[in-house]
Design an enzyme around this catalytic site. Sequence first.
Site: not given
Length: 302
Positions: A27, A30, A33, A71, A105
Amino acid sequence: APVNAMILAEIIHEAGLPPGVFNLVNGMGPVVGEVLATHPEVDMVSFTGSTRAGKRVSELASQSVKRVALELGGKSASVILDDADMEAAVRGTISACMLNSGQTCSAHTRMLVPAGRYDEVKALARAAIAKFSVGPSLEETSKLGPLVSANQRDRVLGFIRTGIEEGADVIAGGDQPPAFEKGYFVQPTILGIKATDTLAQEEIFGPVLVVIPYKDEEEAVAIANSTIYGLGGGVWSGSDEHAMKVARRIRTGQVDINGGPFNANAPFGGYKQSGNGREAGVYGFEEFLEIKSLQLKPVAAA
């Protein structure tokens, strides 16, 4: 890319793990989560994603005082010292930047080089980036694939244009996307900039490397530490000892010494707004443990 998680769920089921020990819920952040981050029966949230989303997870989790491991983003610096093998350092930095088309990242997206060797670095960078052929991911000749979406492509192109508007030296690439029938492509781009420019501070998340000259090691360390992030990085030198001495001064979660490879057994995570907590290795397991002390009444002496 949710399919890899679905395959993992199938493997776990086939391995015979009892129902309910592992659950997969797909999902959007917003929706799903935020439910996980606020639910009173969730004791901890481990989140990987953008710094902006990580702040939202922390905010929601604080309502029930649950533990959070984050992270998040990065703007990792590859510091090339004057005694380094310059060709190997430039080539290694570009590879560490362009992995996954720059959508990593911990990508080394800032290359810090001695000011007196800037022109040499430019020539080496052009030669190295020329080998990063762009094309569809399933073609064997492609070394750099597309970005994840049209929005992300447009965002990255917008950053490149901002850099050019701020006076960047275009070493390679630019803001004109390659023409392919499908996919959201950006040219691998290298820009020479100042440490105070927008592209030296903002996480771009695309195939864009910025080159920043420095006058001495003190300034190199200061530039490396000058962003809100502290996730990854690298130091290149003629000796590991020299590189490690500089690396210890950089406020970041992990530093590659002379191109040292990623170690999956080492703790992975960031300083500052790159997150908190660690993944991988023993420290990664310990993030999910609670400490309990049992107090026993002393046995009376006979």
